[in-house]
Design an enzyme around this catalytic site. Structure first.
Site, mmCIF file in Angstrom:
data_model
loop_
_atom_site.group_PDB
_atom_site.id
_atom_site.type_symbol
_atom_site.label_atom_id
_atom_site.label_comp_id
_atom_site.label_asym_id
_atom_site.label_seq_id
_atom_site.Cartn_x
_atom_site.Cartn_y
_atom_site.Cartn_z
ATOM 1 N N GLN A 97 44.435 48.873 44.178
ATOM 2 C CA GLN A 97 44.480 48.720 42.918
ATOM 3 C C GLN A 97 43.716 49.844 42.195
ATOM 4 O O GLN A 97 44.432 50.573 41.456
ATOM 5 C CB GLN A 97 44.012 47.425 42.306
ATOM 6 C CG GLN A 97 44.381 47.060 40.809
ATOM 7 C CD GLN A 97 43.611 46.317 40.112
ATOM 8 O OE1 GLN A 97 42.552 45.696 40.613
ATOM 9 N NE2 GLN A 97 44.058 45.754 39.000
ATOM 10 N N ASP A 150 41.044 54.190 58.741
ATOM 11 C CA ASP A 150 40.129 52.909 58.766
ATOM 12 C C ASP A 150 38.574 53.161 58.452
ATOM 13 O O ASP A 150 38.181 53.896 59.423
ATOM 14 C CB ASP A 150 40.388 52.236 59.851
ATOM 15 C CG ASP A 150 39.736 50.990 60.123
ATOM 16 O OD1 ASP A 150 38.686 50.461 59.158
ATOM 17 O OD2 ASP A 150 40.143 50.303 61.136
ATOM 18 N N TYR A 200 32.174 38.152 49.818
ATOM 19 C CA TYR A 200 32.294 39.470 49.088
ATOM 20 C C TYR A 200 31.264 39.854 48.317
ATOM 21 O O TYR A 200 30.531 41.244 48.417
ATOM 22 C CB TYR A 200 33.556 39.297 48.009
ATOM 23 C CG TYR A 200 33.843 40.389 47.127
ATOM 24 C CD1 TYR A 200 34.409 41.509 47.704
ATOM 25 C CD2 TYR A 200 33.821 40.248 45.922
ATOM 26 C CE1 TYR A 200 34.541 42.414 46.841
ATOM 27 C CE2 TYR A 200 34.418 41.284 45.153
ATOM 28 C CZ TYR A 200 34.525 42.505 45.394
ATOM 29 O OH TYR A 200 35.115 43.364 44.677
ATOM 30 N N LYS A 204 28.379 43.037 48.484
ATOM 31 C CA LYS A 204 28.405 43.972 47.606
ATOM 32 C C LYS A 204 26.942 44.247 47.125
ATOM 33 O O LYS A 204 26.309 45.098 46.708
ATOM 34 C CB LYS A 204 29.214 43.442 46.126
ATOM 35 C CG LYS A 204 30.850 43.678 46.252
ATOM 36 C CD LYS A 204 30.999 45.162 46.362
ATOM 37 C CE LYS A 204 32.384 45.517 46.778
ATOM 38 N NZ LYS A 204 32.751 47.173 46.925
HETATM 39 C C1 AKB Z 1 37.524 40.190 42.895
HETATM 40 O O1 AKB Z 1 38.330 39.164 42.126
HETATM 41 O O2 AKB Z 1 37.488 39.741 43.932
HETATM 42 C C2 AKB Z 1 37.530 41.532 42.299
HETATM 43 C C3 AKB Z 1 36.230 41.741 41.535
HETATM 44 C C4 AKB Z 1 35.776 41.143 40.421
HETATM 45 O O3 AKB Z 1 35.337 42.379 42.451
HETATM 46 N N1 AKB Z 1 38.596 41.813 41.054
#
Ligand code: AKB
Length: 321
Positions: A11, A51, A141, A145
């Site tokens: 995106q 990759d 996630y 990060k």
């Molecule tokens: C997600 O929803 O995982 C992403 C983000 C906020 O990092 N759009």
């Protein structure tokens, strides 16, 4: 400057590549793990299949294209990450580690790293979330990060690498759809509206999250990367443009399409959304490098409906490929 954009079919990556190509012409190499749809990305400059977890392949691309800076957009997002945590770690942490190692060994000039509001967690203040605060996310996630931010800090301090990042909120765009995030409803809702469908939203009506329209998202990256290093107190900055609830974006769409209807059917993504900030304090970005968003909910809604409406009229609402 010869630039490599990883995650260039995603995106943000797809539009950032085009924006960087407007600034740097032929010197931007797009890299993605799948071929781009037959569109502007493929037509406007070099594309390589890559990759990022394959360090040798990444190193080869950097060497062969004499890359001087990497915009590292390749990532597994929050909702997809929960379906496959090992893959999220592999791509998000080991992929970044490969980028940073290659950058330091080859003496690259700059690295851009997109972090996220996902670095925050349920113990973080949820309103006007400060730059310096508790980072204890509950998603894989978010964990990746936070690890990424710490790695970037370490490489900057230990090796003097010029690595800069942004904690992006949900990104709304009319071109490449997002892939597997918790904030995806804020894009999907516009597709449903222009198709005259009702929309089933996977978070509650009163769920508020920070958001940003793509032109602001791209400009933020470009302005941060151009800022004098000496002005930067942080490697990774909070930024935001607006905050709204799912109900508020639906109401804004109804100003254009009064018959538009939304049903709310929260799924596992509700818990993720509930662990993230409702709004962000980006005053450090504003004072250190002059960050100032342009698009609010009203402008974003009008522009999304216009752009998607045009594409629908031309019979190509969804990107091919
Ligand atoms: C997600 O929803 O995982 C992403 C983000 C906020 O990092 N759009």
């Amino acid at each position: 400057m010869r630039i490599l954009v990883t995650g260039a079919t995603g995106q943000i990556g797809s539009e950032l590549t085009l924006e960087l190509r407007r600034h740097h012409r032929d010197d931007v190499v797009a890299a993605g793990h799948r071929r781009p749809a037959a569109d502007k990305l493929a037509a406007s400059g070099p594309f390589v299949r890559l990759d990022v977890t394959d360090r040798a392949a990444l190193e080869r691309v950097v060497r062969e294209h004499r890359i001087e800076a990497i915009y590292h957009l390749a990532a597994v997002l929050s909702a997809t990450g929960e379906q496959d945590p090992p893959r999220a770690w592999e791509v998000n942490v080991n992929g970044l580690y490969n980028v940073l190692e290659i950058a330091r060994h080859r003496g690259l000039a700059q690295v851009f790293y997109p972090s996220s509001i996902a670095v925050f967690g349920p113990r973080t203040p949820r309103d006007a979330t400060p730059q310096d605060t508790i980072l204890s996310p509950t998603t894989i996630y978010g964990v990746t990060k936070v690890a990424g931010e710490l790695l970037c800090d370490y490489y900057a301090r230990r090796y003097g690498l010029d690595v800069r990042g942004l904690r992006y909120p949900g990104i709304i765009s009319s071109e490449t759809p997002p892939g597997g995030g918790t904030t995806d409803y804020a894009v999907e809702i516009f597709y449903a509206a222009v198709e005259k469908r009702s929309y089933t939203c996977f978070v509650r009506e009163d769920t508020a999250l920070p958001m940003m329209f793509m032109p602001d998202c791209l400009r933020a990256a470009i302005e941060l990367m151009a800022a004098p290093n000496g002005n930067l107190r942080y490697r990774t900055y909070n930024i935001t443009a607006m905050s709204f609830t799912a109900g508020e974006v639906a109401a804004e769409i109804r100003k254009h399409i009064p018959e538009f209807r939304v049903r709310y059917q929260p799924d596992f993504r509700q818990e993720i959304a509930d662990s993230w900030p409702r709004s962000i304090d980006d005053s450090a970005a504003r004072s250190d490098w002059g960050w100032k968003p342009v698009y609010g909910l009203k402008e974003t809604t009008a522009e999304m409906l216009r752009a998607l409406g045009e594409r629908q009229a031309a019979g190509c609402l969804y990107p091919s490929g």
